[in-house]
Design a protein around this motif. Sequence first.
Motif, short mmCIF file in Angstrom:
data_model
loop_
_atom_site.label_atom_id
_atom_site.label_comp_id
_atom_site.label_asym_id
_atom_site.label_seq_id
_atom_site.Cartn_x
_atom_site.Cartn_y
_atom_site.Cartn_z
N HIS A 37 1.38 33.37 44.12
CA HIS A 37 1.56 33.77 45.52
C HIS A 37 0.23 34.10 46.19
O HIS A 37 0.21 34.76 47.23
CB HIS A 37 2.49 34.98 45.59
CG HIS A 37 3.81 34.71 44.91
ND1 HIS A 37 4.78 33.90 45.46
CD2 HIS A 37 4.28 35.11 43.71
CE1 HIS A 37 5.80 33.83 44.63
NE2 HIS A 37 5.52 34.55 43.56
N PRO A 39 -2.92 33.87 48.53
CA PRO A 39 -2.99 33.32 49.88
C PRO A 39 -3.97 32.16 50.03
O PRO A 39 -4.01 31.52 51.08
CB PRO A 39 -3.46 34.52 50.70
CG PRO A 39 -4.24 35.33 49.74
CD PRO A 39 -3.54 35.17 48.42
N ARG A 94 -1.31 42.53 42.10
CA ARG A 94 -0.43 42.08 43.19
C ARG A 94 -0.84 42.73 44.51
O ARG A 94 -0.97 42.05 45.54
CB ARG A 94 1.02 42.40 42.88
CG ARG A 94 1.99 41.94 43.96
CD ARG A 94 3.44 42.18 43.58
NE ARG A 94 3.84 41.22 42.57
CZ ARG A 94 4.25 41.54 41.34
NH1 ARG A 94 4.34 42.80 40.97
NH2 ARG A 94 4.58 40.60 40.48
N ALA A 95 -1.09 44.03 44.50
CA ALA A 95 -1.48 44.74 45.72
C ALA A 95 -2.82 44.24 46.24
O ALA A 95 -2.98 44.04 47.46
CB ALA A 95 -1.53 46.24 45.45
N GLN A 98 -2.57 40.70 47.74
CA GLN A 98 -1.94 40.75 49.05
C GLN A 98 -2.93 41.22 50.12
O GLN A 98 -2.89 40.74 51.25
CB GLN A 98 -0.73 41.68 49.02
CG GLN A 98 0.44 41.10 48.27
CD GLN A 98 1.58 42.09 48.09
OE1 GLN A 98 1.46 43.27 48.39
NE2 GLN A 98 2.70 41.60 47.57
N ARG A 99 -3.84 42.10 49.76
CA ARG A 99 -4.86 42.55 50.71
C ARG A 99 -5.82 41.43 51.09
O ARG A 99 -6.30 41.40 52.21
CB ARG A 99 -5.65 43.73 50.14
CG ARG A 99 -4.95 45.03 50.39
CD ARG A 99 -5.86 46.18 50.04
NE ARG A 99 -5.23 46.87 48.94
CZ ARG A 99 -5.84 47.48 47.95
NH1 ARG A 99 -7.14 47.52 47.89
NH2 ARG A 99 -5.15 48.08 47.01
N HIS A 101 -5.02 38.45 51.58
CA HIS A 101 -4.29 37.70 52.59
C HIS A 101 -4.47 38.34 53.97
O HIS A 101 -4.53 37.64 54.97
CB HIS A 101 -2.81 37.63 52.22
CG HIS A 101 -1.98 36.87 53.20
ND1 HIS A 101 -2.15 35.53 53.41
CD2 HIS A 101 -1.00 37.26 54.05
CE1 HIS A 101 -1.30 35.13 54.33
NE2 HIS A 101 -0.59 36.15 54.73
N ARG A 102 -4.59 39.65 54.03
CA ARG A 102 -4.70 40.35 55.30
C ARG A 102 -6.10 40.30 55.90
O ARG A 102 -6.29 40.63 57.05
CB ARG A 102 -4.29 41.82 55.13
CG ARG A 102 -2.81 41.96 54.89
CD ARG A 102 -2.42 43.42 54.87
NE ARG A 102 -1.52 43.59 53.74
CZ ARG A 102 -1.52 44.61 52.92
NH1 ARG A 102 -2.36 45.59 53.07
NH2 ARG A 102 -0.67 44.68 51.92
#
Length: 103
Positions: A37, A39, A94-95, A98-99, A101-102
Amino acid sequence: MTSPVLADHPVQVRTYGRVPAELISYAARKVEVVLRHAPAPVLLVRIKLSHDRGAAPSEACVRVDVDVNGADVHVRAAAPTLTEAVDLMQRRLRARVQRVHRR
């Protein structure tokens, strides 16, 4: 040692101390689940597993370094067992992915 478990990503795995082969595979699978997953393309993955049973209390450590299309992601986790350390590492990875991606 290079692991074929993450066929889409170049993976380097290093172990220190007594690390069972099944825990190497377990760690690679946990990293793979997160990176599916990502990004952006994953260019490099390094996993370091260490277990010092001689220490009191025993400590297991996992460190993962990932290059997500030029963004470096570093995660370290320590716990009494390697399984617990790998599970904690997966949540942290995972955290952090995801960052990326931001950004």
